[in-house]
Design a protein around this motif. Structure first.
Motif, PDB file in Angstrom:
ATOM      1  N   ALA A  57      50.298  48.254  51.455  1.00 32.77           N
ATOM      2  CA  ALA A  57      50.275  49.719  50.293  1.00 32.77           C
ATOM      3  C   ALA A  57      48.826  50.466  50.717  1.00 32.77           C
ATOM      4  O   ALA A  57      48.350  50.197  51.683  1.00 32.77           O
ATOM      5  CB  ALA A  57      49.965  48.831  48.953  1.00 32.77           C
ATOM      6  N   HIS A  58      48.588  51.284  49.757  1.00 31.09           N
ATOM      7  CA  HIS A  58      47.436  52.107  50.245  1.00 31.09           C
ATOM      8  C   HIS A  58      47.541  52.961  51.498  1.00 31.09           C
ATOM      9  O   HIS A  58      46.541  52.770  52.451  1.00 31.09           O
ATOM     10  CB  HIS A  58      46.153  51.209  50.223  1.00 31.09           C
ATOM     11  CG  HIS A  58      46.000  50.627  48.735  1.00 31.09           C
ATOM     12  ND1 HIS A  58      46.221  51.475  47.533  1.00 31.09           N
ATOM     13  CD2 HIS A  58      45.533  49.458  48.195  1.00 31.09           C
ATOM     14  CE1 HIS A  58      45.815  50.762  46.670  1.00 31.09           C
ATOM     15  NE2 HIS A  58      45.776  49.218  46.909  1.00 31.09           N
ATOM     16  N   THR A 104      48.808  54.547  47.312  1.00 37.00           N
ATOM     17  CA  THR A 104      49.843  54.472  47.843  1.00 37.00           C
ATOM     18  C   THR A 104      50.489  55.802  47.733  1.00 37.00           C
ATOM     19  O   THR A 104      50.915  56.106  46.513  1.00 37.00           O
ATOM     20  CB  THR A 104      50.816  53.429  47.455  1.00 37.00           C
ATOM     21  OG1 THR A 104      49.936  52.182  47.361  1.00 37.00           O
ATOM     22  CG2 THR A 104      51.953  53.235  48.247  1.00 37.00           C
TER      23      THR A 104
END
Lengths: 260, 264, 198, 278
Positions: free
Chosen positions: D33-34, D197
């Protein structure tokens, strides 16, 4: 962001210090009264009160514009009732050997004064409140936000639909449809204009329904920040509801007393 | 056969926007109209189509005064593809949509069918002939709107941002058709933001800025004058933006153009 | 291809989903713009219930009835105050269209004019007492009121004359709107119909 | 990397009711994610459907028959749907559809999501002013949203999605109606959004390659390629589906390769390959 008004803020026009719900209850009472009572004196009294209300709130110019719609209708009522009212007995005057009767004309006067009082009392609501004021106040007194949204968003969707309509008319003129010429062309233009307009309006309502939910529209702990205050709102509501009950009760009493 | 404009002035009532075109002649072939949003491109197109009142100056479309061309007569002289196709689609199927347009210029059954088939084949929508237009993707709906324009096959095509919302394959289809029409001697006038498209396909480009024509010439000349680009709020093609990063400020229209000049 | 009501969710589902809530203002907007269009044509048609028809067809009788009701209330509170009274008629129209559509009366062009007659009947039955109470039996439309005057002058009772006046106008309007709604519904994209259906 | 930091799709298929074929079929991918993920593909490839699935619009708002599991870190859209706007910011292709249709001023429009979360007037006011400054809308705060220009409307739509500081942002083809200057400003702003995200779909391949961390390439509902832009365009069996960015065309035709033999795809890599970066 207008900060929340704590004490009763006196707006310049006294009519704006009366809350929207009281004005709506007033309209409801006049409607109920005219549905239940046929007496001429009652109708004239109510007309007098509503005219006074409009003059006091200084909205007579706008109210008169609202009346224009109904003047032609009132004229036909006077004509038809004056000539054909079933209980016509005494001829009042004859014009071009048409006999106008007293009973018919009085009945027409009653009908017209009721219509005018409804228009005046409604215009008292229309011209002294704004859309956001209505939305904020309805939510403030506990109407669920979903219901407020359904009622109020109509006022916002109309300008957008009219804008869509203008774009579509231009686009369709480029394709050979000309909606502004003679009647035949206008009728032929109904489908090419209405189909894209309705499809676009419904598609936009789908997008908006999705966007609203994504922005927390159905969140139970929504908290309206703005608090509007008015002059003795609670008291006015109870008073008008009592008035409506009286109107209904008196009518039932009259019917019962006639039967017994 | 060309579009002649002179002393054209147009202003919207409650806005300070004004379009001024002293003199302009658009003859056959591909011409690009560029400029920022609100520079006057759409207003210019609506005036050519007679969709806005001619305040003063005059426009002649292939020899006829633009405002004498009314209704059906105009359809075969000049046509427009709007940026948003959804304002024009109203028939139950793709085929009926194009048939409606074809029937505006001819009632002969055989001819209509032939026009419809050729238009749908060109935009590769023949296999979706019986689908509801609004069930198609935005890219396909735009191709369908283009097909309705091809059905009337005017002498002058006005294309308002045709490439927006089209995917790559559809863009190549539209460009291919426009080039064919240009070779047939029609005027193809395209408003666009895509400077790479202008660079690789358009021999002539006209730039609008706040309602005034600030440039009329070849892409090479336009991209060679940074002052006009800055004033009109435009960017050069991507190859030139890259070369500038590498310290080379010459004018290149395409990557192939750069490679051929450096393939020593 | 007519979208049959595949899963028999009851048409009386009351809890209004967000979808129905956004459909209702759109339906009211369509009523307004169709009414304005009809006024431009100067034909004896209102067309002011087209949005109500479509809301009932798309989401069932309850949203249809509500959009009809709100349509008259908002129209009354903005343009012509008297029409608030006829919000009751619009509720009747919304419910009638919703039921007829659910029962398949809008499946083919042949059935639509029958549905139109029934809806005109419903509308006339509800409107007549209101016309008598507020307009002494008239409808406010010149064509209809002329007929009303003729009937009353031939000693027809006011109620009958008023009903005929209203019914004749409603017949034409509700059938034309029926066909318009039928035609437009058939054109609507599948994803829209499924969106409002559940 | 524990599960809360992972985006994972496992054999995900989506079919709209009454549709002949799946809009998405058998999507399987696991990625951290991110990061900024670009979604590319021709029309009808399922880009918008994927955005709707990730945000919870499917099945919460739009009925569809969904198979397979999918996770966005610890977020489960269906579970906390009422407060979804706290976790996800969604920007539509057409910004006008994004507005509540109830706000008289830009400020009220921006505050809408926060009012729905029940925040205090002062907290909302502060947040709205900060965002208005960030998106150059400070002088338009009391203007009616309908009177905004196209560019201002686009910035308002993005600000409305960001007002609740969501962890996940989804942009569905946000720049299709922007002019070139507006587009480059948007992607420049997007590039320095960190620890969120972000999913962004676009047909602007060059801008995407210069901005995203990884690309997902869809075709007819299937995930045909995924990875960094450099990996995707340097693959031998590169499909003709997606036109390559100008940087790659230029470098491959001029033979400017990176040390590991790949041709550059982003402007930074081009500088590196041509030894220009200081």
């Amino acid at each position: 962001m207008s900060d929340s008004e704590s004490s009763v803020v006196l707006r310049q026009n006294w009519a704006q210090n009366i809350d929207p719900v009281t004005k709506l209850l007033l309209v409801a009472c006049v409607l109920l009264g005219s549905l239940l009572y046929k007496s001429l004196t009652y109708s004239l009294v109510v007309l007098g009160l509503s005219v006074f209300l409009v003059l006091a709130a200084r909205i007579q110019a706008k109210a008169l514009r609202l009346i224009e719609f109904s003047l032609f209708l009132i004229a036909t009522i006077v004509l038809i009732q004056g000539l054909l009212y079933p209980f016509n007995r005494t001829v009042l005057l004859t014009v071009f050997h048409l006999r106008f009767y007293k009973e018919g004309l009085l009945y027409a006067l009653m009908l017209s004064s009721r219509l005018l009082s409804i228009i005046f009392v409604t215009s008292f609501f229309i011209f002294t409140t704004t859309i956001t004021e209505n939305a904020t106040y309805l939510e403030q007194i506990g109407v669920p936000y979903h219901t407020v949204y359904v009622l109020i968003s109509v006022c916002y969707i109309l300008p957008q639909i009219n804008k869509n309509m203008r774009h579509i008319q231009v686009a369709q003129r480029a394709r050979g449809v000309n909606p502004q010429s003679n009647i035949a062309e206008q009728v032929r233009a109904i489908i090419p204009i209405l189909v894209p307009l309705i499809t676009k309006t419904l598609m936009q309502s789908v997008e908006r329904s999705t966007a609203l939910q994504l922005r927390g529209f159905s969140n139970p702990n929504r908290q309206q920040t703005e608090k509007l205050t008015y002059y003795r709102a609670e008291l006015a509501h109870r008073g008008l509801i009592l008035l409506a009950a009286l109107l209904g009760g008196w009518k039932i009493w009259m019917i019962l007393s006639k039967l017994v | 056969m060309s579009v002649e404009i002179n002393q054209l002035h147009f202003t919207y009532q409650n806005s300070n926007f004004g379009l001024q075109i002293p003199a302009l002649s658009l003859d056959k072939g591909l011409t690009a109209i560029v400029g920022q949003n609100g520079a006057g491109k759409s207003t210019f197109f609506k005036l050519l189509m007679g969709l806005l009142p001619l305040q003063d100056g005059n426009i002649s479309i292939n020899g006829k005064g633009s405002h004498e061309l009314t209704g059906r007569a105009r359809l075969t002289e000049i046509g427009i593809l709007f940026q948003n196709p959804d304002d024009q689609l109203f028939n139950a199927t793709v085929k009926k949509e194009v048939t409606w347009s074809a029937r505006q210029i001819t009632r002969d059954r055989a001819q209509v069918d032939q026009i419809v088939e050729s238009a749908l084949t060109k935009v590769e929508l023949l296999d979706k002939a019986d689908e509801n237009p609004f069930d198609l993707s935005l890219s396909d709906r735009k191709l369908l709107a283009f097909a309705t324009l091809l059905a009337t096959n005017p002498q002058t095509y006005l294309m308002d941002e045709p490439m927006i919302a089209l995917d790559w394959h559809s863009q190549t289809i539209v460009l291919h058709i426009l080039k064919q029409l240009a070779d047939e001697g029609r005027q193809i006038i395209v408003s666009t933001h895509d400077m790479d498209l202008v660079a690789h396909s358009f021999p002539r480009v006209i730039t609008f800025d706040h309602g005034a024509m600030v440039f009329d010439g070849t892409p090479t000349a336009l991209f060679g004058s940074p002052a006009i680009l800055a004033q009109a709020g435009l960017l050069p093609p991507r190859i030139m933006q890259l070369c500038a990063l590498l310290g080379d400020t010459n004018v290149y229209l395409t990557t192939e153009d750069y490679v051929s000049k450096h393939q020593a | 291809m007519q979208i049959k009501n595949t899963n028999a969710t009851s048409m009386w589902r009351f809890k209004l989903s967000t979808k129905a809530m956004v459909l209702i203002p759109a339906a009211v907007g369509i009523n307004y713009v169709a009414k304005a269009f009809a006024e431009g044509l100067k034909l004896p048609l209102w067309l002011g219930s087209l949005g109500t028809y479509l809301a009932s067809m798309l989401a069932g009788p309850i949203p249809g009835a509500i959009s009809g009701f709100i349509n008259n209330v908002i129209y009354g509170l903005t343009l012509s105050p008297i029409s608030t009274i006829y919000s009751i008629t619009s509720i009747g129209i919304g419910i009638a269209v919703g039921i007829l559509f659910y029962k398949g009366w809008f499946d083919s062009a042949k059935k639509v004019w029958l549905a139109g007659i029934i809806i005109a009947l419903v509308s006339a039955i509800i409107s007549t007492p209101l016309n008598v109470a507020f307009y002494g039996g008239q409808t406010g439309v010149v064509w209809g009121d002329a007929l009303f005057a003729v009937l009353v002058s031939h000693s027809f009772p006011v109620w009958i004359a008023s009903f005929i006046d209203e019914f004749v106008l409603d017949l034409l309007d509700k059938i034309v709107v029926g066909y318009l709604a039928y035609f437009i519904y058939k054109q609507l994209p599948k994803k829209l119909i499924y969106f409002f259906k559940d | 990397m524990d599960d809360s930091q992972q985006i994972s799709l496992n054999k995900v298929s989506v079919a709209y009711p009454g549709a002949e074929r799946n809009q998405l079929s058998d999507l399987t991918i696991k990625t951290p994610a991110h990061q900024i993920i670009g979604i590319l593909g021709p029309s009808n490839s399922g880009k918008t459907t994927l955005c709707r699935l990730l945000s919870g619009i499917i099945p919460q708002v739009m009925r569809a028959d969904v198979q397979g599991e999918y996770r966005l870190g610890t977020l489960n859209p269906t579970a906390n749907w009422a407060e979804i706007n706290r976790f996800i910011g969604y920007v539509f292709q057409n910004p006008a559809d994004q507005l509540s249709g109830m706000a008289e001023t830009v400020a009220t429009e921006m505050a809408f999501s926060l009012v729905n979360l029940g925040q205090s007037a002062s907290a909302i006011d502060a947040k709205v002013r900060a965002l208005a400054r960030q998106f150059q809308l400070i002088d338009q705060l009391n203007q009616n949203p309908a009177t905004l220009s196209g560019g201002q409307m686009q910035r308002l739509a993005i600000a409305c999605a960001l007002v609740t500081d969501p962890e996940v942002l989804i942009f569905d083809d946000p720049t299709s109606q922007m002019d070139p200057v507006g587009t480059s400003q948007f992607f420049a702003w997007l590039k320095n959004q960190h620890d969120k995200t972000i999913f962004v779909t676009s047909t602007n391949v060059d801008a995407l390659c210069n901005t995203v961390d990884s690309l997902w390439v869809l075709n007819a509902g299937q995930l045909v390629a995924s990875g960094t832009p450099r990996k995707i365009f340097n693959q031998p069996a590169k499909s003709e589906l997606i036109p390559a960015p100008v940087v790659f065309n230029l470098a491959s035709q001029m033979g400017w390769a990176l040390p590991d033999g790949d041709y550059p795809v982003t402007q930074a890599e081009l500088m590196e390959a041509t030894g220009h970066e200081r």
